[in-house]
Motif scaffolding. Sequence first.
Motif, mmCIF file in Angstrom:
data_model
loop_
_atom_site.group_PDB
_atom_site.id
_atom_site.type_symbol
_atom_site.label_atom_id
_atom_site.label_comp_id
_atom_site.label_asym_id
_atom_site.label_seq_id
_atom_site.Cartn_x
_atom_site.Cartn_y
_atom_site.Cartn_z
ATOM 1 N N ARG A 1 34.491 -26.977 69.268
ATOM 2 C CA ARG A 1 35.079 -28.005 68.400
ATOM 3 C C ARG A 1 36.019 -28.936 69.142
ATOM 4 N NH1 ARG A 1 36.086 -24.065 63.128
ATOM 5 N NH2 ARG A 1 33.866 -23.924 62.579
ATOM 6 N N LEU B 1 33.667 -39.844 67.574
ATOM 7 C CA LEU B 1 34.714 -38.900 67.169
ATOM 8 C C LEU B 1 35.972 -39.017 68.040
ATOM 9 C CD1 LEU B 1 32.573 -35.752 66.277
ATOM 10 C CD2 LEU B 1 33.589 -37.444 64.744
ATOM 11 N N LEU C 1 38.850 -30.362 62.364
ATOM 12 C CA LEU C 1 37.463 -29.965 62.176
ATOM 13 C C LEU C 1 37.409 -28.511 61.744
ATOM 14 C CD1 LEU C 1 34.382 -30.235 62.456
ATOM 15 C CD2 LEU C 1 34.662 -29.880 64.932
ATOM 16 N N ALA D 1 29.633 -29.187 58.969
ATOM 17 C CA ALA D 1 30.968 -29.474 59.500
ATOM 18 C C ALA D 1 31.829 -30.154 58.438
ATOM 19 C CB ALA D 1 30.867 -30.362 60.738
ATOM 20 N N PHE E 1 35.277 -32.545 58.360
ATOM 21 C CA PHE E 1 36.305 -33.331 59.039
ATOM 22 C C PHE E 1 37.349 -33.757 58.010
ATOM 23 C CE2 PHE E 1 32.694 -33.673 61.845
ATOM 24 C CZ PHE E 1 33.256 -33.620 63.114
#
Length: 466
Positions: free
Chosen positions: A403, A428, A444, A452, A454
């Motif tokens: 990550r 990102l 994350l 995922a 965010f």
Amino acid sequence: MTAWSRMSVRGRLTLTVTVASAVALLALSWLMLFWLRGALVSEVARRNDVALDAYVDFARKEPKSVTQLILAQNSEAVTLPVRLLTPLGVGPSDTLAAVAFEPYPTPGMVVPESGRDPLVLALQGRELPREVDRSEFVTKSKRVPTEQGILIVQVATSLSDVNRSVAVVRLALWVVVPSLLVAVGMGSWVMTRRSLEPVADLRRRVGDITSRTLDERLPVPPTDDEVAHLAVTMNAMLDRLEASSKRERQFVSDAGHELRSPVAAIRAQVETALAYPDTADWSSVGVTVLAQGERLDRLVGDLFTLARLEEGAFGPVPDTEVDLDELVLEQVGHLKGRRLDLSGLSAARVHGDAGQLASVVRNLVENAGRHASETVRVSVGTEGDYARMVVEDDGPGIPAEQRDMVFERFGRLEEARSRDRGGAGLGLPLAGRIVARHGGTLELDDSELGGARFEVRLPLAQPEPE
């Protein structure tokens, strides 16, 4: 640059140890001499007190005899040998003793202001001088009143033996202390050199490592000391440099592919149209060229923005209010082929650069759209003093150990990614730096959808006071 800073570490350490040792040895030498003289003088003073008490006892028992002896000794017509008082010589051989007699004045007589000196008799040794040097003698006296006057008994013991002993010790210290300092300096120089040899070896090995040999590592000494810790730390740094170099090389390859792909598409479309101008669909060619040009412009723009963010070239964040929920509605319109869940969307207003915050929303939404199986969910709300935006997908997710990599410049999870599925590894990292510039956080985690999650947190815009 001072002379101290120009010296080597070994020279500075050696000089520091030598100077500190010199100060300590000089202080200890002075204390030792002070203590030695004090102890010896105390012993001499004790013997002097014993002798004084003996003479005072005799004067108290035989005041008339002592007075007559003094008068006879100081008479011009009578000479009294001092040996008659030999039995009084109870003091040590280096002790001088004397007794003085001050007669009482005759009643009714006026004593002259410059009265004559008292009559003195040496009891042991020579007669005492009027002023005794305190550095050469320990002296003490007592007054004994009698019928005819006052007897003053004084005893002085020589400090010559004490002074000789202290002088001998002082001379020895003048020889021993410099010798010790020389030994300390040489020992410090040798020990410092031996201690720094592993550091010098590490420096040489690091100097031999180039950008093409980042896979080399430094040998770690078997000792658990600072040098071993330094080697471990430098090896960890080399690990990071090697990984960064690999990511940069991968980025160059990927960025070259990303830049070459739209250029190749534009060139192919234009060459085909020029080869068959009568049958070419120039409108379709224009659409293709514009689309690929936009892609090129965005890629170059992201690179430029990321570089300026890392340099801090944007300055302070604008004090402009931005509706975060409206930015989401504007950016999700570009998402195609995925089911979009906006049920958690509510109003939230922040201060900042609307263009950069729009880039954050676009990058997160597009990243979720690339990896989602079917659904992308975007929610916006408030939590305390922060606005909160969450972008989730139902894709494969991101392993916990990888990550941190997705927020690094040029970082991508797959070794090889297609143009449609992977980006250049800038979205990102760019989003993370923009959020950090606005005083927020980008985290994350795993999503309950299976992919995922965010989460962006930004300070809420405070309402202006009325």
